[in-house]
Design a protein around this motif. Structure first.
Motif, short mmCIF file in Angstrom:
data_model
loop_
_atom_site.label_atom_id
_atom_site.label_comp_id
_atom_site.label_asym_id
_atom_site.label_seq_id
_atom_site.Cartn_x
_atom_site.Cartn_y
_atom_site.Cartn_z
N SER A 1 -6.63 -10.63 4.17
CA SER A 1 -6.64 -9.22 4.56
C SER A 1 -7.80 -8.47 3.92
CB SER A 1 -5.32 -8.54 4.18
OG SER A 1 -4.24 -9.08 4.88
N ILE A 2 -7.99 -8.70 2.62
CA ILE A 2 -9.10 -8.03 1.91
C ILE A 2 -10.43 -8.45 2.53
CG2 ILE A 2 -10.29 -7.80 -0.30
CD1 ILE A 2 -7.55 -8.24 -1.68
N TYR B 1 -5.42 -9.42 -7.14
CA TYR B 1 -5.44 -9.12 -5.70
C TYR B 1 -4.11 -8.50 -5.25
CZ TYR B 1 -9.69 -12.00 -5.27
OH TYR B 1 -10.97 -12.50 -5.39
N LEU B 2 -3.02 -9.00 -5.80
CA LEU B 2 -1.70 -8.45 -5.47
C LEU B 2 -1.61 -6.99 -5.91
CD1 LEU B 2 1.29 -8.73 -4.55
CD2 LEU B 2 1.80 -9.56 -6.85
N PHE B 3 -1.99 -6.70 -7.15
CA PHE B 3 -1.93 -5.32 -7.65
C PHE B 3 -2.83 -4.40 -6.82
CE2 PHE B 3 -0.70 -6.88 -12.14
CZ PHE B 3 0.65 -6.71 -11.86
N PHE B 4 -3.99 -4.92 -6.41
CA PHE B 4 -4.92 -4.14 -5.59
C PHE B 4 -4.25 -3.71 -4.28
CE2 PHE B 4 -8.65 -4.11 -2.57
CZ PHE B 4 -9.24 -2.95 -3.06
N CYS B 5 -3.39 -4.59 -3.75
CA CYS B 5 -2.75 -4.32 -2.45
C CYS B 5 -1.42 -3.58 -2.55
CB CYS B 5 -2.55 -5.63 -1.69
SG CYS B 5 -4.08 -6.32 -1.06
N ILE B 6 -0.88 -3.42 -3.75
CA ILE B 6 0.39 -2.67 -3.86
C ILE B 6 0.22 -1.36 -4.63
CG2 ILE B 6 1.87 -4.72 -3.68
CD1 ILE B 6 2.18 -4.68 -6.73
N SER B 7 -0.93 -1.19 -5.26
CA SER B 7 -1.13 0.00 -6.08
C SER B 7 -1.67 1.19 -5.27
CB SER B 7 -2.11 -0.32 -7.22
OG SER B 7 -2.48 0.85 -7.91
N LYS B 8 -1.17 2.37 -5.57
CA LYS B 8 -1.70 3.59 -4.94
C LYS B 8 -3.12 3.87 -5.42
CE LYS B 8 2.82 5.79 -4.28
NZ LYS B 8 3.71 6.88 -4.69
N ARG B 9 -3.45 3.35 -6.60
CA ARG B 9 -4.81 3.50 -7.11
C ARG B 9 -5.72 2.37 -6.64
NH1 ARG B 9 -7.62 7.15 -8.87
NH2 ARG B 9 -8.42 6.11 -10.75
N GLY B 10 -5.18 1.49 -5.79
CA GLY B 10 -5.97 0.41 -5.21
C GLY B 10 -6.10 0.61 -3.71
N GLY C 1 -3.77 -0.26 -1.51
CA GLY C 1 -2.47 0.26 -1.08
C GLY C 1 -1.76 -0.66 -0.09
N PHE C 2 -0.43 -0.66 -0.17
CA PHE C 2 0.37 -1.56 0.65
C PHE C 2 0.25 -1.26 2.15
CE2 PHE C 2 4.33 -3.28 2.48
CZ PHE C 2 4.28 -4.58 1.97
N ASP C 3 0.16 0.03 2.50
CA ASP C 3 0.08 0.40 3.92
C ASP C 3 -1.19 -0.15 4.56
OD1 ASP C 3 2.47 1.67 3.77
OD2 ASP C 3 1.65 3.70 3.62
N ASN C 4 -2.31 -0.04 3.86
CA ASN C 4 -3.58 -0.57 4.38
C ASN C 4 -3.53 -2.10 4.51
OD1 ASN C 4 -5.00 1.86 4.68
ND2 ASN C 4 -5.47 1.91 2.50
N TYR C 5 -2.95 -2.74 3.49
CA TYR C 5 -2.80 -4.19 3.53
C TYR C 5 -1.94 -4.61 4.72
CZ TYR C 5 -0.06 -8.42 2.64
OH TYR C 5 0.64 -9.60 2.79
N LEU C 6 -0.80 -3.93 4.89
CA LEU C 6 0.14 -4.29 5.95
C LEU C 6 -0.49 -4.09 7.33
CD1 LEU C 6 3.10 -5.27 5.76
CD2 LEU C 6 3.81 -2.97 6.39
N ILE D 1 4.34 -9.20 9.01
CA ILE D 1 5.01 -9.00 7.72
C ILE D 1 5.83 -7.72 7.82
CG2 ILE D 1 4.66 -8.60 5.25
CD1 ILE D 1 1.87 -10.00 5.67
N PRO D 2 7.15 -7.77 7.56
CA PRO D 2 7.99 -6.57 7.69
C PRO D 2 7.74 -5.57 6.56
CG PRO D 2 9.30 -8.41 6.87
CD PRO D 2 7.94 -8.97 7.18
N ARG D 3 7.87 -4.28 6.87
CA ARG D 3 7.64 -3.26 5.86
C ARG D 3 8.67 -3.30 4.73
NH1 ARG D 3 4.60 1.05 5.28
NH2 ARG D 3 3.62 0.69 7.29
#
Length: 455
Positions: free
Chosen positions: A62-63, A399-408, A410-415, A426-428
């Motif tokens: 994804s990244i 990479y995981l923290f980058f995709c779940i952090s609001k300061r990274g 973010g999960f919405d962008n990754y999803l 991938i379900p929300r």
């Protein structure tokens, strides 16, 4: 400078699988399956592959696909202004170089053994002489350096032809040949007298083995294997994500790659265990399995020169597919980071990788008195520890923290990126699992790798 993309979806799957499929699939996976409960271990391994390996693989893809960059520049494209996520890219790039520092040497061993079998170098050798062949190889810095340089020059030669005409085209041929060879070898091994006993030992559930090793050890070993098998955590998969279009979801593609990687690992066991059982040889793990145990089996086998040549051709393709994928990653990183041409990056990196690979080569002879991790450890063991136990798990966690952090990112962008295209999504509702459970599992793996090495 216009950026190349992969020509086909098949090219992407085979390239990514080629990066994941490596020497560990053959010299480690079958051994731990046979010694950790057979089919039971495989079930736990597949479960953890789904729970850890595939999600992290979708993150890297994804990244890469969202940024259209290698690990050298991907963070800068996606990170919020003022954040410092991009500092991790230097560690990820370093991980690729460190891995190549010993992988080029081991790939050279495979190529040397293919050559030796093909020219009849093992014909008529007894057990002691087969063992001496490997010991003599390790003791000769000149021989090991030569074959390491052959790997470096051939690998970068493929990459110098470009992404589509070189890397994709040649990896497709190699991977297709690899899959064909492994199936032919497995069919032959299973049909040997006593071969079915090896299959039973390998795959039938063995509850006595589970009691012997302990259930916790079984779980953590399966978790460890599922995580490390996909080469995730240092951007080597990210680069291929940056080369594909958005027609398919990344979960579907990640599942395909994980299944192909697992298929090769399991089929490798159907070569090793039936062959060893047919000739009453105790299967080992690591280099001794590949370079001592199996050559002894092949020299005892009717048509052993042919079967040995085919096996080491398969191993050479497995090693080269990883080497070429890693070379492609570091070349693209250099092109993006320093704004140079691919040809110039190739010339520079041939020199860099050749020089950096020498400590591993010399660690078995000139520098054999050095034991970086104590005991009888070699420079190769130390380099492997840095990558497998530190850089890969720590990088995956980053990479995981980058995709779940609001300061990274973010999960919405990754999803959104992962779910773009046709295929399973991938379900929300899985977000809490990514946020709370996966970091704990990955921290356990990181700590466990360090503890097991030093305690």
């Amino acid at each position: 400078m216009e950026r190349e993309n992969l020509k086909s979806r098949l090219g992407f799957i085979l390239l990514s699988a080629g990066c994941a499929i490596g020497i560990g699939n053959v010299w480690r996976f079958p051994y731990i399956v046979g010694n950790y409960g057979g089919g039971i271990f495989v079930l736990f391994y597949l479960s953890f592959l789904a729970l850890i390996g595939i999600p992290v693989l979708t993150i890297e893809f994804s990244i890469g696909r969202a940024s259209q960059k290698s690990t050298a520049k991907a963070y800068q494209e996606l990170e919020p202004r003022g954040t410092k996520w991009h500092l991790h890219s230097n560690f990820a790039i370093a991980g690729n170089y460190i891995l190549l520092m010993f992988y080029t040497t081991v790939a050279g061993w495979m190529l040397y053994y293919f050559y030796k079998f093909a020219v009849g170098g093992f014909v008529g050798l007894d057990t002691a002489n087969v063992k001496n062949t490997f010991n003599n190889l390790l003791a000769s810095p000149a021989t090991m350096t030569f074959w390491m340089l052959v790997v470096v020059v051939l690998g970068f030669g493929v990459c110098s032809l470009g992404l589509q005409k070189g890397v994709e085209k040649i990896t497709k041929v190699m991977m297709t040949a690899l899959l064909g060879l492994i199936i032919i070898l497995a069919i032959h091994a299973v049909r040997l007298d006593g071969g079915i006993d090896g299959v039973k030992f390998y795959l039938l559930p063995n509850f006595e083995k589970i009691q012997e090793v302990g259930f916790f050890k079984l779980i953590t070993t399966a978790m460890n294997q599922a995580f490390f098998t996909l080469s995730i955590g240092m951007g080597s998969m990210m680069i291929f994500g940056s080369y594909i279009d958005k027609s398919r979801t990344l979960l579907g593609e990640s599942i395909n790659i994980a299944l192909l990687d697992t298929f090769v690992a399991i089929i490798a066991g159907l070569i090793i265990f039936p062959s060893c059982f047919a000739f009453n040889v105790e299967p080992d793990s690591g280099p001794s399995l590949i370079f001592i145990t199996l050559p002894n089996v092949f020299t005892s086998m009717k048509g052993g020169r042919i079967w040995g040549s085919l096996f080491f051709l398969f191993m050479t393709f497995a090693a080269f597919s990883t080497v070429i994928a890693l070379f492609e990653n570091i070349l693209t990183c250099c092109v993006e980071k320093f704004n140079i041409t691919r040809k110039k990056a190739v010339l520079i990196n041939i020199i860099i990788i050749s020089v950096l690979s020498l400590p591993c080569v010399f660690g078995f002879n000139i520098l054999s008195s050095l034991h970086p991790l104590g005991g009888e450890s070699t420079i190769l063991d130390f380099e492997d520890f840095l990558v497998s136990n530190l850089i890969l798990p720590a990088g995956s966690l980053m990479y995981l923290f980058f995709c779940i952090s609001k300061r990274g990112w973010g999960f919405d962008n990754y999803l959104k990126e992962a779910n773009t295209g046709v295929g399973p999504k991938i379900p929300r509702w899985i977000k809490p699992y990514y946020k709370y459970v996966m970091p704990i599992i990955m921290l356990i793996l990181l700590v466990q790798g360090i503890v097991n090495t030093f305690i």
